[in-house]
Structure formats: C-alpha cells, structure tokens
Design a protein around this motif. Sequence first.
Motif, PDB file in Angstrom:
ATOM      1  N   ALA A  60      42.310  38.859  14.931  1.00 36.85           N
ATOM      2  CA  ALA A  60      40.916  39.163  14.614  1.00 36.85           C
ATOM      3  C   ALA A  60      40.163  37.900  14.224  1.00 36.85           C
ATOM      4  O   ALA A  60      38.979  37.733  14.546  1.00 36.85           O
ATOM      5  CB  ALA A  60      40.844  40.186  13.487  1.00 36.85           C
ATOM      6  N   GLU A  61      40.841  36.979  13.550  1.00 37.63           N
ATOM      7  CA  GLU A  61      40.188  35.758  13.086  1.00 37.63           C
ATOM      8  C   GLU A  61      40.212  34.655  14.127  1.00 37.63           C
ATOM      9  O   GLU A  61      39.240  33.917  14.311  1.00 37.63           O
ATOM     10  CB  GLU A  61      40.850  35.262  11.804  1.00 37.63           C
ATOM     11  CG  GLU A  61      40.212  33.992  11.238  1.00 37.63           C
ATOM     12  CD  GLU A  61      40.836  33.548   9.928  1.00 37.63           C
ATOM     13  OE1 GLU A  61      40.435  32.476   9.424  1.00 37.63           O
ATOM     14  OE2 GLU A  61      41.731  34.263   9.422  1.00 37.63           O
ATOM     15  N   GLN A  90      39.248  43.884  21.136  1.00 34.95           N
ATOM     16  CA  GLN A  90      39.187  43.505  19.732  1.00 34.95           C
ATOM     17  C   GLN A  90      38.242  42.325  19.532  1.00 34.95           C
ATOM     18  O   GLN A  90      37.403  42.322  18.624  1.00 34.95           O
ATOM     19  CB  GLN A  90      40.572  43.158  19.193  1.00 34.95           C
ATOM     20  CG  GLN A  90      40.566  42.895  17.688  1.00 34.95           C
ATOM     21  CD  GLN A  90      41.800  42.155  17.213  1.00 34.95           C
ATOM     22  OE1 GLN A  90      42.335  41.296  17.914  1.00 34.95           O
ATOM     23  NE2 GLN A  90      42.267  42.484  16.017  1.00 34.95           N
ATOM     24  N   HIS A  94      34.801  42.426  17.263  1.00 34.01           N
ATOM     25  CA  HIS A  94      34.708  41.561  16.092  1.00 34.01           C
ATOM     26  C   HIS A  94      33.605  40.515  16.260  1.00 34.01           C
ATOM     27  O   HIS A  94      32.991  40.095  15.281  1.00 34.01           O
ATOM     28  CB  HIS A  94      36.048  40.866  15.838  1.00 34.01           C
ATOM     29  CG  HIS A  94      37.027  41.729  15.107  1.00 34.01           C
ATOM     30  ND1 HIS A  94      37.234  41.626  13.752  1.00 34.01           N
ATOM     31  CD2 HIS A  94      37.872  42.703  15.541  1.00 34.01           C
ATOM     32  CE1 HIS A  94      38.154  42.495  13.373  1.00 34.01           C
ATOM     33  NE2 HIS A  94      38.554  43.165  14.447  1.00 34.01           N
ATOM     34  N   ALA A  97      29.841  43.248  16.495  1.00 29.89           N
ATOM     35  CA  ALA A  97      30.070  44.648  16.127  1.00 29.89           C
ATOM     36  C   ALA A  97      28.789  45.469  16.196  1.00 29.89           C
ATOM     37  O   ALA A  97      28.833  46.668  16.481  1.00 29.89           O
ATOM     38  CB  ALA A  97      30.684  44.719  14.731  1.00 29.89           C
ATOM     39  N   VAL A 131      34.825  48.104  13.917  1.00 24.91           N
ATOM     40  CA  VAL A 131      35.819  47.054  13.695  1.00 24.91           C
ATOM     41  C   VAL A 131      37.106  47.678  13.171  1.00 24.91           C
ATOM     42  O   VAL A 131      38.212  47.364  13.632  1.00 24.91           O
ATOM     43  CB  VAL A 131      35.286  45.992  12.708  1.00 24.91           C
ATOM     44  CG1 VAL A 131      36.409  45.071  12.257  1.00 24.91           C
ATOM     45  CG2 VAL A 131      34.178  45.172  13.367  1.00 24.91           C
ATOM     46  N   ASP A 135      40.948  47.925  15.126  1.00 25.58           N
ATOM     47  CA  ASP A 135      42.134  47.449  14.416  1.00 25.58           C
ATOM     48  C   ASP A 135      43.144  48.582  14.228  1.00 25.58           C
ATOM     49  O   ASP A 135      44.354  48.370  14.300  1.00 25.58           O
ATOM     50  CB  ASP A 135      41.747  46.849  13.067  1.00 25.58           C
ATOM     51  CG  ASP A 135      41.022  45.514  13.203  1.00 25.58           C
ATOM     52  OD1 ASP A 135      40.984  44.971  14.325  1.00 25.58           O
ATOM     53  OD2 ASP A 135      40.492  45.022  12.186  1.00 25.58           O
TER      54      ASP A 135
END
Length: 209
Positions: A60-61, A90, A94, A97, A131, A135
């Motif tokens: 995600a980061e 994803q 992210h 959004a 989001v 996940d």
Amino acid sequence: MPEHFPRPVRLPPVSFDRVIGAHDPAEETRIAHATASGLLARVRADDSGVSAERLIAFTAEHGIDEIAELWSKAPARSLPGALWELYLLQLAIHTDAATAAFLYERGRAELATADAAIAGAPAPASPEELVALIDTILRGVFRGDFAVALERAAAFCRVQASGATHAADDYELTEPNRASDLTARALRLSTYAEDLAQSAALWRRGALV
C-alpha cells in the motif's frame, strides 16, 4: 487508474535479486509463476496473519518492484497475472481514493446486479472505506478463500466499470478528453473483472498456475 508506476523499494523479506534480468521469455514466465506461487504459499502458511498484514501495508505504501514487472508479463488468467491485477487495483485506489469512491457509488446506483453486495463495500462508500475494502480483499487472498477474494475483486471492478461508463457519458459533450479517459478506464476495469472471475474458476478447479 494510473498507467505508469514508480519503481519503489524492493519487497522484503524475500529477495528476488538473483532472478531479475533474465531476458528469455520462457525463463521470465517460469520465474513469474514460481515467485507468485512461492510468495502466496509463504504468506498463507503464516497462521498468525502477521506476514499478510506486513505485505499489504508494504505494498500500500511502496507498491511492488521488479517482481511485479515479471508478473505483469504473465498471462492475465494465471496466478501471477491475477496477483498483478489485484495490486494494480490496490495501487489505483490508494493513489486516488476519492475518484474510486465516486465511480464506485455511481456504478452501485446504476447496476441492477448483486455485484456491490458481493464486493462488500458499504453504501455509500467513502474513500477511506474503499481503501479498507481493497485491503480486506487482499487479506482474503493471503488468509482466506482465494477464489472468493478474486470474485469480490471482480465484482468491485464491475461496479467501478459501470460507474466509469456512466460518468463518461456525463462528460462526453462538455469534457471529451475526460470522457475518453473514463471510457478507457471502464474498459480496463471490465477486462480485469473478466480475468479475475476466470482466475477464480481456475483456482477452484486447481488449474490456476
């Protein structure tokens, strides 16, 4: 949905440095399948769920690095191909959004199907809730029923594709470039939906490799 992605840091704790750089297509395909099945098996084997949470948080980061490039070259209806499309989803959610939530809500309002219920987002869904949804779907990939997770992702794509299609119609006369972008996004999402649904069926037959 973004077309180009930055090259983030490498994915820990598994290092694939030794295999990157193979230029033979057959070898790249073999490596893509081997790394996808190896990663999935490793994370699913951790009953504590810690590995899955770390992987989801990391991607995600940072996204995924060279390993994703290998997966991107695999057939869409394969294990690495399915994982690649899930990570694209994803990343897209992210990254933006707010747009994802707008398209999802528009699609939910327009579709006369059970797709929104299958995907599992609240109605209406905020950007933060979408989001959380993607996940959660990824957690299902690594900890739950893999086929169900793929089917939820496919349903999510169908809802968003519907939203993008109807939004494109709205902008066709006033903002044709934006309408064109939304139409392309709808086509991409529809393709992902078909691929992920077929991958789920293959997984249930033990044929997704």
